[in-house]
Design a protein around this motif. Structure first.
Motif, PDB file in Angstrom:
ATOM      1  N   PHE A   1     -13.665   6.352  -4.180  1.00 18.78           N
ATOM      2  CA  PHE A   1     -12.841   6.355  -3.294  1.00 18.78           C
ATOM      3  C   PHE A   1     -12.114   7.894  -2.857  1.00 18.78           C
ATOM      4  O   PHE A   1     -12.104   8.473  -3.750  1.00 18.78           O
ATOM      5  CB  PHE A   1     -11.644   5.459  -3.426  1.00 18.78           C
ATOM      6  CG  PHE A   1     -12.209   3.894  -4.134  1.00 18.78           C
ATOM      7  CD1 PHE A   1     -12.951   3.065  -3.205  1.00 18.78           C
ATOM      8  CD2 PHE A   1     -12.021   3.581  -5.131  1.00 18.78           C
ATOM      9  CE1 PHE A   1     -13.333   1.906  -3.300  1.00 18.78           C
ATOM     10  CE2 PHE A   1     -12.671   2.507  -5.736  1.00 18.78           C
ATOM     11  CZ  PHE A   1     -13.117   1.496  -4.860  1.00 18.78           C
TER      12      PHE A   1
ATOM     13  N   LYS B   1      -9.318   3.086 -11.198  1.00 14.95           N
ATOM     14  CA  LYS B   1      -9.978   4.178 -10.347  1.00 14.95           C
ATOM     15  C   LYS B   1      -9.824   3.758  -8.890  1.00 14.95           C
ATOM     16  O   LYS B   1     -10.603   4.040  -8.033  1.00 14.95           O
ATOM     17  CB  LYS B   1     -11.387   4.465 -10.814  1.00 14.95           C
ATOM     18  CG  LYS B   1     -11.471   5.323 -11.950  1.00 14.95           C
ATOM     19  CD  LYS B   1     -12.521   6.242 -12.122  1.00 14.95           C
ATOM     20  CE  LYS B   1     -12.469   7.501 -13.120  1.00 14.95           C
ATOM     21  NZ  LYS B   1     -13.652   8.285 -12.960  1.00 14.95           N
ATOM     22  N   GLU B   2      -9.182   2.584  -8.657  1.00 17.08           N
ATOM     23  CA  GLU B   2      -9.190   2.006  -7.147  1.00 17.08           C
ATOM     24  C   GLU B   2      -7.958   2.795  -6.332  1.00 17.08           C
ATOM     25  O   GLU B   2      -7.299   3.361  -6.946  1.00 17.08           O
ATOM     26  CB  GLU B   2      -8.561   0.564  -7.476  1.00 17.08           C
ATOM     27  CG  GLU B   2      -9.836  -0.174  -7.869  1.00 17.08           C
ATOM     28  CD  GLU B   2      -9.686  -1.701  -7.211  1.00 17.08           C
ATOM     29  OE1 GLU B   2     -10.158  -2.156  -6.300  1.00 17.08           O
ATOM     30  OE2 GLU B   2      -8.902  -2.302  -8.128  1.00 17.08           O
ATOM     31  N   THR B   3      -7.926   2.401  -5.003  1.00 13.06           N
ATOM     32  CA  THR B   3      -6.955   3.123  -4.047  1.00 13.06           C
ATOM     33  C   THR B   3      -5.837   2.004  -3.857  1.00 13.06           C
ATOM     34  O   THR B   3      -6.135   0.699  -4.124  1.00 13.06           O
ATOM     35  CB  THR B   3      -7.843   3.108  -2.856  1.00 13.06           C
ATOM     36  OG1 THR B   3      -8.163   2.204  -2.409  1.00 13.06           O
ATOM     37  CG2 THR B   3      -9.073   4.467  -3.037  1.00 13.06           C
TER      38      THR B   3
ATOM     39  N   THR C   1     -14.317   9.334  -8.161  1.00 13.42           N
ATOM     40  CA  THR C   1     -14.132   7.534  -7.982  1.00 13.42           C
ATOM     41  C   THR C   1     -14.967   7.463  -6.857  1.00 13.42           C
ATOM     42  O   THR C   1     -15.399   8.299  -6.201  1.00 13.42           O
ATOM     43  CB  THR C   1     -12.930   7.231  -7.719  1.00 13.42           C
ATOM     44  OG1 THR C   1     -12.370   7.537  -6.678  1.00 13.42           O
ATOM     45  CG2 THR C   1     -11.840   7.924  -8.976  1.00 13.42           C
TER      46      THR C   1
ATOM     47  N   ARG D   1      -6.814  -0.681  -1.469  1.00 15.05           N
ATOM     48  CA  ARG D   1      -7.528  -1.846  -2.131  1.00 15.05           C
ATOM     49  C   ARG D   1      -6.669  -2.664  -2.859  1.00 15.05           C
ATOM     50  O   ARG D   1      -6.913  -3.972  -2.916  1.00 15.05           O
ATOM     51  CB  ARG D   1      -8.860  -1.137  -2.729  1.00 15.05           C
ATOM     52  CG  ARG D   1      -9.932  -0.468  -1.902  1.00 15.05           C
ATOM     53  CD  ARG D   1     -10.810   0.075  -2.479  1.00 15.05           C
ATOM     54  NE  ARG D   1     -11.690  -0.732  -3.509  1.00 15.05           N
ATOM     55  CZ  ARG D   1     -12.691  -1.395  -3.348  1.00 15.05           C
ATOM     56  NH1 ARG D   1     -13.379  -1.267  -2.150  1.00 15.05           N
ATOM     57  NH2 ARG D   1     -13.244  -2.190  -4.351  1.00 15.05           N
TER      58      ARG D   1
ATOM     59  N   LYS E   1       0.804  -1.112   0.008  1.00 18.95           N
ATOM     60  CA  LYS E   1       0.121  -0.049   0.127  1.00 18.95           C
ATOM     61  C   LYS E   1       0.800   1.260   0.040  1.00 18.95           C
ATOM     62  O   LYS E   1       0.381   2.228  -0.748  1.00 18.95           O
ATOM     63  CB  LYS E   1      -0.949   0.035   1.134  1.00 18.95           C
ATOM     64  CG  LYS E   1      -1.697   1.173   1.473  1.00 18.95           C
ATOM     65  CD  LYS E   1      -2.566   1.145   2.854  1.00 18.95           C
ATOM     66  CE  LYS E   1      -3.109   2.574   3.093  1.00 18.95           C
ATOM     67  NZ  LYS E   1      -2.238   3.482   3.912  1.00 18.95           N
TER      68      LYS E   1
END
Lengths: 738, 738
Positions: free
Chosen positions: B612, A489-491, B610, A494, A466
């Motif tokens: 998030f 578009k994820e973090t 997004t 995640r 992360k």
């Protein structure tokens, strides 16, 4: 390190730092207040260069030793020293100290082994380890010892094969010839051969090692006393660390190794000014960098690393505060990060110092003047401007190179995946066309690493991945194509959680299978992720190597050739993580007007102790206090020229006996990567009497003590003659320096 | 800022940074990849300096405006602009936008107020705030607005009083005369007067402000849209932030203020190239530093701060991950730390850039040549070497000064204690002999701060104080007398926990009592701790001021006088957190070959969203999407020369109407503290149409909209004549620069 002659580019700087992480390199830091001492040091000592040099064993500074210390020894003395010295493949030094293969090194050089032999229920890092019986000696999963048996000059074939070649063509030809020579040399499985470039291509040598892969842990103290004072005391002096551990090399027959090459123990307190040797493997120095390159390091490379490591440090600290298991699993990482951070802050501080930088500029100017004054050196005149231009290119590409090709360095699972993905592709190419880390000669190392059954902590892995994804996104910006490709578009949180929970790469059997059968068809999440990254990663690496690294190596070699032409072997070559001899003496120094004595004693350890970390003494120590000789020496400082990689080196007296064990440098050794400054730069070591005092009174390690005593009684070391009676004045230049 | 003319020493740099923390200063960062753009910018634009300058309202660049933009306006136009502009005492800008005292500023300028009006159960930071009824407008506990009503030249009396005085004597005389003039000026409680040193002592002015202390929150959006993209998008462009909030000033009668000075709203989309003004309070610039000083900042001050803020950032992030309440209470700190970190990384990157530094060196060389060529300037020839010597002293003392006198900056409880302890001692001395922050003129500010009922979070306070104690110990070393005195053999964690749990200073009543009655006899743990620290703290401060700061101020003044003698007021003075006019235009730019348009639109906001953080759009926004005009402009960039403190400044068209609200600079504005670079340096603002679109369609804030519309219909702004029809070519030097 084999074949690596460029040590200044961002990539190799990083590589170096990561090696240091593995090497647990120890070299000062210029934190705040202590800098005053450094500055004063420079002001008073700008011309004292005595004892400088990390000398290869085929070109020892015998004339200087005779002149400065009146010391002479037969060839056999040096051969014995060479063969009793060891290298730990991961990045430390060590030595044999008994004919039964007993090996001495630092605790911090084997802490990963100690951790791997621990579990939730048995914490050897915290509680120490002692094999009371021989059968209790436990094998370190990932350790290899190297004993240097031969050095061969291969300058001629290498130069012939690479003559007039540049860029990728040079690289290809160099890979080809060095692989070939290496393969010929590695005629048996117990041999390891490495091509070493000295004076940046002035010479090429082939180093032949005897490998010892069955290495078992014999003794390790509690980390609280091995690393007493923790990060706070790290790189400081006076010091009170029992940073020692004992291993044993076992033969192919599963029995303790029988060896004629070992150092005998000295059971006497050494005297200030007495000549002493350090025989070890300094990892790398950067003493030939131009001022343009030093500016880059000062203004870009180090500030970037300081920011990264500072965040990583605070992240790991907070992680460790979540619980006991988190603390246990994060400890080694935190140690490595804090150690590197101090090293880099120290090096940055040295470069920030105007006196230091002006001295470097003056040295460069003097060299340029020599070139300009000589018709036959004319060809070298362009080297500085060429390097300056390359530094500009490096500045342009470094951020992307670091964030993409060097991405996610702390995630072991990602490193497995990237290696498996790349190896599968590279192994299908002809040897010489591969990325250099995948040439045949290197594959056994990779295999050893991939198939070692080391513990992995998914929770910590997730936190580290992360962090790495966050830093990658921050460095490139959210709109960079690489970031969009990897994160969508994820973090980072995640993506990291998903990858770590879905990959099977933590399983050594799975890695073994993928290594042998290739990655084609595998749907492992981490492998797919590494594949996704790899095309971008290869592209920037290609640009980097073509535009920056290869031409910079070439220019570095030209500069080294110029210096070699002017000074020959009167200057020792930059360190290359190969065996070197440093000479010097036990000697205190003065800091801000206060004299710092050369030895510390057990009494000081107890005075410094508190009920709180990092100054808590283990229960065994508190219990043993009445029995201990509180005036026995514990640590000491010497004038040797060392650097990261030297950790674990023995310090030997003129008879070749162990008087100490190198584990650190003092705070004023900060600039040692760039220049050796003799007035204040000190090597920090555990004194041999301190080790036996603790083994005897604290740990009751009779078996080990007996072995050391017995070994000391044998006759194995060739005598030196004459043994010098008193120390000569040492702070004089011992050779002609530019 | 009053009376502060030295802005370059480590102390004042730090002070400046802390002010920035309060100011929420916004100014770029040179993160990795984006630096390429910066570098290219420099290569193409080294001589484009158009629109540079932050001009005082008593010396506006009327000639340049006429020449470059064909713009002229009557005196009343400027007077009106001056009085409709506001300063937020904590460190931002703002403006009146209705005759009923409605005030526009940034969301990030009032986030502390929003946080203070929140609680565990009602989180206005997260959910926004909207006073549907006038009576729902809520008072900000700690806010003061300043309206500049007069500027008086006091150069003559100040120079007379301080003539031929140096060091402490100068300081004493300066304190005396400025306190006296200030006191005379502050003839009523609603007035605030400040002495401002321009051109570092070239002029002294007395700025007289009308204070508004009853300031209430009217509207604030959700932080998720005010700071959309969070730290990742901070200082980048294109951008999509609704970084706006509305306040209202109330009179002494408790009713909304009635004022003739306000800016009317522009309900039209502005055109690229159109002349525009920024009227606000830039906090400070360092454009007159010598290269020796810039080297210090690059090599010592910024690397030190980067390391500190990087650790603090990771610490706060991890703290916030412990739980919802931890996250809520750490948010503002984290924002401030990340913002500062980006600012400093950016400034460091500018100084690291060779083109930038070479340009500065060339500029300095040119100035030195002028001095050497002129007999009457001869007296100035020594200024550079004097400063170089002072920089060496600064290097020597800075680490101790920063770690001791500047200790524990993030602990509010410690700050209360230190202030109470010092104030008690200082208030007994004659005014002019006090530490400058305790002279009579400053006491009301201190009192306001000490007696504000702001929430304190003991758990966060403990974490911050622990961090600070750890960093102090690390910077000085465990054996430093200051560390031994404060910690003994205890740990930072234990000392922090004890102090925070035992002090009563979180209680405003306790502070009020101690402020009024003095600290004598108090046994409060934090007070006693602050007392213990204070003797060492005063000693190093004394050394610092005598050896470094005062002489450096003096040399800085000499240099400024030289420049003033050569260039007069054709160069604007360094920023001083006082009202300044910048002029410029709406204008896009080119980044790595890609054109960046001057306006962004609502559509882009939705595309960037997004599920998030930090790209989550609030529910209200998702719901309002069908109603919104997605082509309405949201953010914009202009060529104005601004810096931290300008946050919240209105951008006005040539008619004096609000077309935007400054909230940031783009990534390429990084070096703005040291030099203004016109090609790529951009101000980033919320566009006025975007504000009303959101107020209308997302928030249904009819009352507020009506007020803006009504105000726009009034006749209050003096007309300008002639209004320019088209933009002239602007990227030409508008004045003679060295």
């Amino acid at each position: 390190m084999a074949g690596k002659s460029s040590t200044w580019t961002e990539g190799s700087l990083l590589q170096k730092m990561e090696e240091k992480l593995r090497m647990h390199s120890k070299r000062f830091v210029g934190l705040g207040f202590a800098l005053v001492g450094w500055l004063v040091g420079w002001l008073v000592s700008a011309s004292a260069w005595a004892d400088e040099g990390m000398w290869t064993f085929d070109a020892l500074p015998k004339a200087a030793l005779k002149k400065d210390y009146g010391f002479e020894a037969p060839e056999a003395f040096w051969k014995h020293m060479q063969k009793a010295s060891l290298r730990i493949a991961g990045g430390c030094s060590a030595s044999f100290v008994s004919p039964q293969g007993l090996v001495m090194t630092n605790h911090h050089c084997v802490i990963e082994c100690i951790e791997h032999l621990s579990s939730r229920s048995v914490d050897h890092v915290k509680n120490g380890f002692w094999a009371q019986q021989p059968r209790q000696e436990k094998r370190c999963p990932e350790m290899e010892l190297n004993q240097l048996v031969d050095i061969m000059d291969i300058t001629q074939p290498v130069k012939e094969a690479t003559q007039n070649l540049y860029g990728p063509a040079f690289k290809h030809a160099f890979n080809e010839i060095s692989s070939q020579l290496q393969k010929e040399c590695q005629s048996a499985p117990h041999l390891r051969c490495e091509v070493v470039s000295l004076y940046r291509g002035g010479f090429y040598h082939l180093y032949k090692y005897q490998k010892y892969s069955d290495v078992r842990l014999v003794f390790a103290p509690e980390v609280a006393v091995a690393f007493f004072g923790g990060d706070l005391d790290n790189f400081t002096y006076p010091r009170y660390n029992l940073d020692v551990s004992f291993l044993r090399a076992y033969g192919a027959d599963g029995k303790p190794l029988s060896t004629p090459y070992y150092f005998k123990w000295s059971f006497e307190e050494p005297k200030e000014g007495e000549l002493a040797f350090v025989s070890g493997n300094p990892g790398g120095t950067s003493r030939l960098l131009t001022t343009a390159q030093l500016r880059y390091v000062r203004d870009y490379a180090w500030p970037r690393r300081i920011a990264r490591l500072s965040e990583l440090r605070a992240m790991l600290q907070a992680y460790g505060e979540r619980g006991a298991e988190e603390k246990r699993t994060a400890t080694t990482w935190l140690f490595m990060v804090e150690n590197s951070l101090k090293v880099i802050k120290g090096r940055h501080a040295a470069l920030a110092d105007r006196h230091f930088f002006n001295a470097k500029m003056a040295e460069e100017k003097a060299l340029q003047n020599k070139v300009n004054a000589s018709a036959e050196l004319k060809e070298f005149a362009s080297v500085w401007s060429s390097i300056e231009n390359l530094v500009a290119k490096q500045t342009r590409y470094a951020a992307e190179y670091v964030a993409i090709e060097d991405a996610f360095r702390t995630s072991t699972l990602f490193a497995f995946a990237k290696t498996l993905v790349r190896a599968a592709e590279e192994r299908e190419k002809p040897n010489a066309s591969r990325l250099s880390e995948y040439i045949d000669a290197n594959l056994p190392n990779i295999e050893t690493w991939l198939t070692s059954n080391v513990p992995l902590y998914p929770k910590l892995e997730t936190a580290l991945l992360k962090f790495e994804l966050e830093k990658m996104r921050e460095a490139l910006g959210v709109d960079h194509p690489f970031v969009k490709k990897l994160l969508g578009k994820e973090t980072p949180a995640r993506v990291a959680a998903r990858l770590v929970s879905q990959t099977k790469l933590a399983n050594v059997k799975v890695r073994e299978k993928l290594w042998k059968e290739g990655v084609k068809g595998s749907a492992d999440a981490m492998l797919l992720f590494a594949k996704l990254a790899d095309s971008s990663s290869r592209a920037i690496r290609q640009t980097w190597e073509t535009e920056v690294e290869t031409p910079a190596t070439k220019e570095g070699e030209r500069l080294a050739q110029l210096r070699f032409q002017l000074f020959g072997t009167t200057l020792s070559p930059d360190a290359t993580f190969t065996l070197r001899l440093s000479y010097g003496q036990l000697k205190g120094y003065e800091e801000n007007g206060h004299p710092i004595p050369p030895l510390t004693r057990f009494q000081g350890l107890f005075e410094r102790a508190t009920p709180f970390e990092p100054y808590v003494l283990p229960a065994k120590w508190l219990k043993a206090k009445p029995k201990l000789n509180l005036l026995a020496p514990l640590n000491m400082v010497t004038t040797h020229d060392i650097i990261g990689g030297n950790s674990g080196s023995p310090i030997l007296n003129a008879k070749g006996e162990v008087i100490g064990l190198v584990f650190d440098g003092n705070i004023q050794s900060l600039g040692g990567d760039y220049v050796f400054e003799a007035q204040l730069n000190r090597t920090v070591a555990v004194q041999s009497m301190g080790i036996v005092e603790a083994l005897d009174k604290v740990y009751g390690a009779k078996r080990l003590l007996t072995e050391l005593h017995e070994a000391a009684k044998t006759i194995n070391t060739p005598a030196t003659s004459p043994i010098p009676q008193a120390a000569p004045p040492a702070l004089q230049p011992s050779s002609d320096k530019p």
